[in-house]
Enzyme design. Sequence first.
Site, short mmCIF file in Angstrom:
data_model
loop_
_atom_site.label_atom_id
_atom_site.label_comp_id
_atom_site.label_asym_id
_atom_site.label_seq_id
_atom_site.Cartn_x
_atom_site.Cartn_y
_atom_site.Cartn_z
N HIS A 471 -2.21 1.14 20.94
CA HIS A 471 -1.57 1.34 19.63
C HIS A 471 -0.75 2.63 19.51
O HIS A 471 0.13 2.73 18.65
CB HIS A 471 -2.65 1.36 18.54
CG HIS A 471 -2.16 0.89 17.20
ND1 HIS A 471 -0.86 1.06 16.78
CD2 HIS A 471 -2.79 0.27 16.19
CE1 HIS A 471 -0.72 0.55 15.57
NE2 HIS A 471 -1.87 0.07 15.18
N TYR A 587 -6.50 -0.48 2.21
CA TYR A 587 -5.36 -0.04 3.02
C TYR A 587 -4.51 -1.25 3.36
O TYR A 587 -5.01 -2.24 3.89
CB TYR A 587 -5.90 0.61 4.30
CG TYR A 587 -4.87 1.14 5.27
CD1 TYR A 587 -4.72 2.51 5.44
CD2 TYR A 587 -4.08 0.30 6.03
CE1 TYR A 587 -3.80 3.02 6.36
CE2 TYR A 587 -3.15 0.79 6.93
CZ TYR A 587 -3.01 2.14 7.09
OH TYR A 587 -2.10 2.64 8.00
N THR A 600 4.58 4.13 9.90
CA THR A 600 3.90 3.38 8.83
C THR A 600 3.56 4.28 7.66
O THR A 600 3.56 5.49 7.76
CB THR A 600 2.60 2.72 9.35
OG1 THR A 600 1.71 3.76 9.81
CG2 THR A 600 2.88 1.74 10.46
#
Length: 767
Positions: A471, A587, A600
């Site tokens: 990630h 979230y 993000t």
Amino acid sequence: MAEAHAAVAFSFTVTPEGVNLDLNHEVFKAIWQSGLLSWKKRIGRMKNNFRNGLFPASPMSFVFTLSIVMALHYGGFDPSFGLIFFFQTHMLGLDVSNPIISYDISCALFAIIMWLIAILLIKYSLKALLTYHGWIYEVRGPISIKTKLWLGLVRLFGGRKPLLNSYQAALPKLPVPSIDHTITKFLESIHPIMDEEKYKRMEKLAYEFKNGIGKKLQRYLVLKSWWASNYVSDWWESYVYLKGRSSIMINSNFYGIDCVLEKPYGCQVARAASVIYSAIQYRRDLDREELEPLLLNKIVPLCSAQYERQFNTTRIPGIDIDTIVHLKDSNHVAVYHKGRYFKVYIKHKGSYLMPAEIESMLQKIVDDPSEPAKGEEHLAALTAGERVPWAKARTEYFSAGKNKASLHAIEKAAFCVTLDEESHNYDPDDPTAFDKYGASLLHGKGYDRWFDKSFTLVVFANGRIGFNAEHSWADAPIMAHMWECALSREFQELGYTADGHCSGKLSDQVPNPIRLEWDLPSPCLYVITKSLSVARQLINDVDLHVMMYTYYGKRFMKKCKVSPDAFIQMALQLTYYRSEGKFCLTYESSMTRLFREGRTETVRSCTAESCAFVRSMDDPKKTNAESIKLMQIAADCHQRAYREAMTGLGIDRHLFCLYVVEKYLGLDSPFLSEVLSEPWRLSTSQTPHQQAQRLDIEKYPNRICGGGGFGPVADDGYGVSYIVAGEDTVFFHISCKKSCSTTNANQFGNNLIKAFADMKSLFDESS
């Protein structure tokens, strides 16, 4: 399996007859081709950088500018107001040369200056235009005169035929929100989930921070925003991802699955070869910047910076912090099969190998009867366990000899491939089959995916595929874009024979796969075993449920005049409330790629408006019309928050960066400490679909991709990923921990189905 290679380009022997020199022409030819290819790539990058530097203008615009200047000057009008004459008479060398030549050179110099000034004006005009975000609030409503004028100007200055990175220099920087805005929005977001006593306490801490050290931290952050291209991204990558010392498997990595409604056409090695080839062709498009940049509404560009590290990239473990190592190129992939690692070339003699040729190499791996070396089968467990033991083991046992060479073959590969021995599929008659499919991609057995690699392509025994992605280098939409392009290329351009093999002919000289060799000492084997034990504990604790919801989708949601994403978020709020009997901090991931190097931002989906709607659903005193009205209000509130997050007005990245500045200065804020320690018990994310628009889903409905998922963020919470695929299908990937007595992924899925049914009945009964 062994392969003979020439070790040197030439050799010589001394005999009684003299010196015998033996030249290896093949090696010299390979060296020549490698150097030639390297220079071609350099020239290609220089050419692209030149075009991107000029964009939105083009090189031909200089010819146009020069022609205009020359035509005007020869026509008796001086467009330079004497500057051309000044160049002609004062620049060294021009004043003594032929008058006609010096005159033409002076005109060309003036044209170059005017051309560069025009380019800068256009570029900065476009950059200024892209700072306007009023358009995003008018996407589904009446368009104002201001926005119409803005759209016209963006089209005018936007340029033609952009390369992937052409818009990068024109993208604005992410702005730093004001402290007042962030504190106000934060307090609004926590009010619904706190009782009055806790809220009053948090409100007091917030105002003390705002009127105290918050101002000092804000000044440092604004200073960084002036200096850095993005004030968030580097700290986010370092502190959220690379400094984490726990396992990245499940905790950080995410996965993606196949087009599950379409039966795999090829056998395992054929499907693997086809998708490997498709992915490499996508990499070639990236290298050449031939991949079109993504444009919202076909006008507004998104940042393309994250694409750079998609291939040839590995996360390297460190004691205190990991690092991301990216190579400009790689000519091989690393393949894992039955506990053994192989190096498989994707290029031979300067050309990319075709799918049929890659298939033949993979088939040799499958047919190879050799056993794995001691410790080799579980080697990748090092990447699944905690980072510090892996960092120490890498330094101590993989810094020389066979182990170093073999490890480098994996870390320097374009990506990793696992030829899995298991078969997984989507089976509507067996819901657990889909769960096992997702779980295998999320973590496998804990040792059969190289979790440090940018991504590992997993090909199951029945030809079904998926991927596991690291990630830190980028976010899920980047992988989703590649996945969509690779699968559509496989379907549209490549093909399989009737017996499931790759179409095409084999060349005469296909290189053999190279078996990687290992010599792992006993202390290293102990570390591998310990890492595998940590990985298995994580695997045994994860509860994953994957489901395909087909009763209705975005077609019906749009008829309700509600955004599909907002509709789903309201359903998730209703589901969590019914499952847990309370509301929680929620979230939802939103992208900030309208800004340079944006990644993000968080949308806090649990609001006072969403809570009012959720309570109305189980309130017998509320009519359907009242519940619908409350849902529409909540959905509008959610959409507004989503747009604010996209346009730089989110609060969580701002609070995170204030916290980092605080730690650098050695200060301590009770407010920031509490804010950053609050758990996200419901963490959600929508996977984008059809980013590249390469395939008509209406024409090929079975080609919809099933999206992907991630592990739970909180020990007592849920991770929910979803993808709105087609008009009447939504895939959900729900995860939680088995060790928590209050969470259950299957139960959450069942409650979600009921929430969807109840929300639909509101509109059915009203109509």
